[in-house]
Motif scaffolding. Structure first.
Motif, PDB file in Angstrom:
ATOM      1  N   HIS A 119       0.851  -1.202   0.000  1.00 56.38           N
ATOM      2  CA  HIS A 119       0.000   0.000   0.000  1.00 56.38           C
ATOM      3  C   HIS A 119       0.881   1.245   0.000  1.00 56.38           C
ATOM      4  O   HIS A 119       2.058   1.172   0.366  1.00 56.38           O
ATOM      5  N   ASP A 120       0.269   2.385  -0.363  1.00 56.50           N
ATOM      6  CA  ASP A 120       1.088   3.591  -0.490  1.00 56.50           C
ATOM      7  C   ASP A 120       1.279   4.358   0.826  1.00 56.50           C
ATOM      8  O   ASP A 120       1.859   5.445   0.833  1.00 56.50           O
ATOM      9  N   GLY A 121       0.821   3.792   1.925  1.00 58.68           N
ATOM     10  CA  GLY A 121       0.999   4.447   3.228  1.00 58.68           C
ATOM     11  C   GLY A 121       2.441   4.423   3.725  1.00 58.68           C
ATOM     12  O   GLY A 121       2.772   5.106   4.688  1.00 58.68           O
ATOM     13  N   GLY A 166      -2.490  -2.973  -6.894  1.00 61.31           N
ATOM     14  CA  GLY A 166      -3.887  -2.525  -6.791  1.00 61.31           C
ATOM     15  C   GLY A 166      -3.975  -1.112  -6.230  1.00 61.31           C
ATOM     16  O   GLY A 166      -4.745  -0.281  -6.727  1.00 61.31           O
ATOM     17  N   ASP A 167      -3.164  -0.828  -5.220  1.00 57.26           N
ATOM     18  CA  ASP A 167      -3.195   0.501  -4.604  1.00 57.26           C
ATOM     19  C   ASP A 167      -2.670   1.568  -5.573  1.00 57.26           C
ATOM     20  O   ASP A 167      -3.063   2.722  -5.503  1.00 57.26           O
ATOM     21  N   MET A 168      -1.787   1.166  -6.488  1.00 57.65           N
ATOM     22  CA  MET A 168      -1.242   2.139  -7.441  1.00 57.65           C
ATOM     23  C   MET A 168      -2.164   2.351  -8.637  1.00 57.65           C
ATOM     24  O   MET A 168      -2.324   3.471  -9.111  1.00 57.65           O
ATOM     25  N   GLU A 246     -12.942   4.310  -5.355  1.00 57.79           N
ATOM     26  CA  GLU A 246     -12.485   2.920  -5.166  1.00 57.79           C
ATOM     27  C   GLU A 246     -11.981   2.691  -3.739  1.00 57.79           C
ATOM     28  O   GLU A 246     -12.116   1.595  -3.201  1.00 57.79           O
ATOM     29  N   HIS A 247     -11.447   3.750  -3.114  1.00 51.81           N
ATOM     30  CA  HIS A 247     -11.025   3.656  -1.720  1.00 51.81           C
ATOM     31  C   HIS A 247     -12.238   3.676  -0.782  1.00 51.81           C
ATOM     32  O   HIS A 247     -12.257   2.965   0.213  1.00 51.81           O
ATOM     33  N   LEU A 248     -13.237   4.475  -1.132  1.00 48.19           N
ATOM     34  CA  LEU A 248     -14.456   4.507  -0.309  1.00 48.19           C
ATOM     35  C   LEU A 248     -15.109   3.124  -0.330  1.00 48.19           C
ATOM     36  O   LEU A 248     -15.591   2.634   0.686  1.00 48.19           O
ATOM     37  N   LEU A 262      -7.016  -7.718   1.576  1.00 44.72           N
ATOM     38  CA  LEU A 262      -6.020  -6.663   1.772  1.00 44.72           C
ATOM     39  C   LEU A 262      -6.513  -5.359   1.159  1.00 44.72           C
ATOM     40  O   LEU A 262      -7.214  -5.373   0.156  1.00 44.72           O
ATOM     41  N   HIS A 263      -6.090  -4.270   1.749  1.00 45.91           N
ATOM     42  CA  HIS A 263      -6.483  -2.937   1.266  1.00 45.91           C
ATOM     43  C   HIS A 263      -6.284  -2.798  -0.250  1.00 45.91           C
ATOM     44  O   HIS A 263      -7.215  -2.454  -0.981  1.00 45.91           O
ATOM     45  N   GLY A 264      -5.077  -3.089  -0.707  1.00 47.53           N
ATOM     46  CA  GLY A 264      -4.755  -2.934  -2.130  1.00 47.53           C
ATOM     47  C   GLY A 264      -5.555  -3.868  -3.021  1.00 47.53           C
ATOM     48  O   GLY A 264      -5.863  -3.526  -4.168  1.00 47.53           O
TER      49      GLY A 264
HETATM   50 ZN    ZN Z   1      -4.670   3.080  -0.676  1.00 43.73          ZN
END
Ligand code: ZN
Length: 346
Positions: A119-121, A166-168, A246-248, A262-264
């Protein structure tokens, strides 16, 4: 005034567990350091980082159990009680999130030492913390340094790297939503941040086959892309360039699905659907996710289709101030079902 806070150093390479000492010295961090890790990440890298630091710094370790407000407060008590000057988080999502928020509240810097590239965090200012049931994104500050040890990240299951993709790829729809909010709500928009964010998404589309190999080069590509996402968010001063509908949708799944993925992974599937709603080339998103081996449907996410539909209908309520393609009223059940079916998600 527009404030942009960025990491001072980003290290990407092999055998960096001992290199943290030099990073801390160059930045001029104080005497007392607190190392945060999870039970597992302590074994794979945390303990070694702690040992290496102990030669030069007064070090203590703290095992964190999850990204909850309770753990943030426990860490905060530890920082204040022990008068620590800085933190280093050795872990995946939750450990970094806890360190990010606790160090921000305590007003001390933290170093991000990611053990996954999911993830990008890892380089952003936003922390995802669970508070009273639901996960929310809290604004903090980005890490003072990011130390990404390719050897360590490579040992994580491949699934995490695919989630990072996925997160990217989600930046494609996040930027579209941002442009929409700019036009409809007059929201601040940074073309530079948007282009930087899109660059990461385009990079994964182009390099899907290389990433699929799961080797060192794959890890380097994904880590660099994720760090760029963090930088794009820092330049924008918000998570807008990398977080839209998509994040919501993913946050909604976190709230209602018995066993979220997973988040991503969730965000990637959300991107397929939101790209369809935007009238974009959603097939290209799905194709990229397929090629890297990331989930593209409910079955692969391990989530019942019913939760997918419900998440789509409630996603707009998760963060009402964030205007997206879902609009103010969100999707009807029929529209949600149709979008999910057409895109092959259910
Ligand atoms: Zn994200």
């Amino acid at each position: 005034m527009h404030l942009m806070q960025l990491p001072r150093e980003v290290l990407l390479g092999e055998n960096l567990k001992g290199e943290v000492v030099n990073v801390a010295k160059r930045i001029g961090l104080g005497r007392k350091a607190l190392v945060l890790y999870g039970k597992h990440t302590k074994k794979i890298a945390g303990r070694e980082v702690e040992e290496n630091l102990s030669g030069e710094y007064e070090v203590d370790g703290l095992t964190v159990k999850g990204a909850t407000m309770e753990e943030v407060n426990r860490t905060l008590d530890e920082i204040r009680g022990g008068e620590f000057d800085w933190l280093i988080a050795v872990g995946g999502g939750s450990i970094i999130d806890v360190a990010k928020l606790a160090s921000f509240k305590a007003g001390v810097p933290f170093i991000s030492f990611p053990t996954t590239a999911s993830h990008d965090g890892i380089a952003s200012a936003n922390a995802s913390i669970k508070d009273i049931g639901a996960k929310t994104s809290v604004k903090a500050v980005p890490p003072i340094a990011v130390v990404a040890d390719v050897e360590v990240i490579k040992t994580a299951p491949y699934r995490y790297l695919a989630a990072g993709v996925g997160d990217m790829i989600s930046n494609l729809t996040a930027v579209k939503d941002w442009q929409l909010a700019h036009r409809i709500k007059g929201e601040y928009y940074s073309e530079y941040a948007a282009l930087l964010s899109l660059m990461s998404a385009k990079m994964v589309i182009k390099n899907a086959d290389i990433i699929r190999l799961g080797n060192e080069e794959s890890v380097r590509k994904v880590v660099k892309g994720l760090i760029s996402c963090g930088v794009a968010m820092s330049i924008a001063g918000s998570s807008r360039p990398a977080s839209g509908a998509e994040h919501l949708f993913s946050h909604a799944l976190d709230a209602i699905a018995p066993k979220p993925a997973l988040h991503g992974e969730q965000v990637g599937v959300g991107t397929i659907i939101m790209a369809y709603l935007h009238g974009m080339k959603w097939e290209r998103v799905r194709e990229t996710l397929k090629r890297v081996g990331a989930p593209t449907n409910a079955y692969e996410l391990g989530i019942d289709p019913e939760y997918i539909i419900e998440a789509l209908t409630i996603a707009h309520t998760i963060r009402p101030e964030r205007y997206t393609i879902l609009g103010k009223d969100g999707l009807t059940r029929e529209a949600a079902e149709k979008a999910a079916k057409i895109t092959g998600v259910i």
